[in-house]
Scaffold this motif. Sequence first.
Motif, mmCIF file in Angstrom:
data_model
loop_
_atom_site.group_PDB
_atom_site.id
_atom_site.type_symbol
_atom_site.label_atom_id
_atom_site.label_comp_id
_atom_site.label_asym_id
_atom_site.label_seq_id
_atom_site.Cartn_x
_atom_site.Cartn_y
_atom_site.Cartn_z
ATOM 1 N N GLY A 4 22.915 -117.218 -31.233
ATOM 2 C CA GLY A 4 24.018 -116.862 -32.116
ATOM 3 C C GLY A 4 25.345 -117.099 -31.422
ATOM 4 N N ALA A 15 20.632 -114.137 -29.307
ATOM 5 C CA ALA A 15 20.512 -113.145 -30.375
ATOM 6 C C ALA A 15 19.892 -113.811 -31.588
ATOM 7 C CB ALA A 15 21.872 -112.561 -30.730
ATOM 8 N N SER A 16 19.269 -113.019 -32.444
ATOM 9 C CA SER A 16 18.589 -113.572 -33.610
ATOM 10 C C SER A 16 19.104 -113.022 -34.926
ATOM 11 C CB SER A 16 17.080 -113.302 -33.506
ATOM 12 O OG SER A 16 16.831 -111.904 -33.463
ATOM 13 N N ASP A 17 20.059 -112.097 -34.879
ATOM 14 C CA ASP A 17 20.533 -111.443 -36.100
ATOM 15 C C ASP A 17 22.054 -111.474 -36.134
ATOM 16 O OD1 ASP A 17 21.504 -108.901 -37.644
ATOM 17 O OD2 ASP A 17 19.425 -109.190 -38.278
ATOM 18 N N ARG A 18 22.614 -112.066 -37.183
ATOM 19 C CA ARG A 18 24.067 -112.188 -37.315
ATOM 20 C C ARG A 18 24.750 -110.835 -37.424
ATOM 21 N NH1 ARG A 18 26.831 -116.716 -35.790
ATOM 22 N NH2 ARG A 18 25.525 -118.542 -36.188
ATOM 23 N N SER A 19 24.125 -109.894 -38.115
ATOM 24 C CA SER A 19 24.757 -108.578 -38.245
ATOM 25 C C SER A 19 24.829 -107.890 -36.881
ATOM 26 C CB SER A 19 23.987 -107.704 -39.236
ATOM 27 O OG SER A 19 22.690 -107.386 -38.755
ATOM 28 N N ALA A 20 23.817 -108.118 -36.050
ATOM 29 C CA ALA A 20 23.833 -107.536 -34.707
ATOM 30 C C ALA A 20 24.990 -108.091 -33.892
ATOM 31 C CB ALA A 20 22.509 -107.812 -34.009
ATOM 32 N N ALA A 48 19.416 -103.546 -35.142
ATOM 33 C CA ALA A 48 19.316 -104.761 -35.966
ATOM 34 C C ALA A 48 18.585 -105.883 -35.239
ATOM 35 C CB ALA A 48 20.716 -105.225 -36.368
ATOM 36 N N ASP A 49 18.692 -105.915 -33.901
ATOM 37 C CA ASP A 49 18.082 -106.993 -33.112
ATOM 38 C C ASP A 49 17.610 -106.426 -31.778
ATOM 39 O OD1 ASP A 49 17.314 -109.239 -31.766
ATOM 40 O OD2 ASP A 49 19.193 -110.326 -32.012
#
Length: 441
Positions: A4, A15-20, A48-49
């Motif tokens: 990310g 990272a794998s989650d945009r919100s994180a 979230a991640d």
Amino acid sequence: MKMGLLHQFGLRLTASDRSAVGYFDSAVRRMLSFQRDPLADLDRAITADPGFLMAYVLKALILGLSTEKSLLADAQATLSFGKRIVSASSRETKHVAAVEAWLGGRFSEASAIWENILIEHPNDAIAMFAAHQGDFFLGLLGELRDRVARRLPDIEKGSAVEGYYWGMYAFGLEENGDYAKALDLGRRAVEREKNDAWAIHAVAHVFEMTNRVDEGEQWLLTHASDWVDSGLAVHIAWHLALYYCDRQRWDRVLELYDSHIRRPASTVVMELLDASALLWRLKIYGVDVGNRWQILADVWEPRIEEAWYAFNDMHAMMAFAGAGRFDLAQRLIRVLERTAATLTENGTVTRAIGLPVSGALLAYAETRYTEAVMLLGPIRTLVVRAGGSHAQRDVLAQTLLSAAEKAGQIQLARALLNERLALRPISSLNQAWMDRVTGVF
């Protein structure tokens, strides 16, 4: 695991989650500006991640930089969770090593790793923030300024990170006596990021060091909405109290102490430092503070065995000595003696600075003023090694001056006052002190 983008600084994250990543960005901004509460954002990022390494690293870093020994176990556990994540960039791996070194009390090693990160990634604001705080804690005045200066030309113009770097640079410039440039950059930093409490605080330092107390008061009151709820709220209120000390407005000083500086429910060590330092100044000035010392000593007592950072221990001694709790003061001396015998970085500083300073503070409280002079005099120019700012360490300079005066060493007291008045020729407090020492009424 995909990569990310941390758009705030142009650095890539594992990272794998945009919100994180969004929560992480928010935490970083809160940390850089000393706004509350970056840890809550990091907990959201981890939820979230769970594989977001830098969220664990940053949480452990923030806990470690608090200098709260009671938070070390939580910080180490958080970092351990992060270390289980095997997918990481070289930069992220270095961050893990730096935080691990810091939590292990190897402060200089941690700073060296952060510097190594910054050589390749000058826009890594986490490394810059951590190293800058490390320079502050270790009393590395030149690096407070120069570490930021080495990066600024490579930072994107007009970016948020540039504003945060300006605030750090302003503080470093102020601590090295470049007040005009510090004032300009500090103000520009606040214009860029109005809630940057570190930059607001840097400007407050300039006004303190140049004895422009009216301007300092106006600056802090004008920007009050941007710092009163920040993580630096107590410390900035302490700066405001120093302006009132120079005017000898003891009523205003005590009012600030009760309303903003000594928050009854708080056990945060950074806030206790300010409370101790302010009450000790009032003790030197002969101001009656009622039972405030006793209340403060009770809050410090559970920390007596911590011996994590000598600067904290010296302020604990102020509370014990100021309250007349000489039993606790002697217990702390024994802890410091054990610490001074270790080979840790804190042991070295405790041996050279923390132990003699604490002994001098106790001697002063017990009216052994000649001994206080003997202990403080030889190290007066070395106390920078214990960390803190010029404004914070000035309480020790004033202790030496007061001890000299009370010990009848008038020539020494006058020499020290000459030095103070050379730096602050319009200081009402220093001039009144000189008048008393020289018998001018």
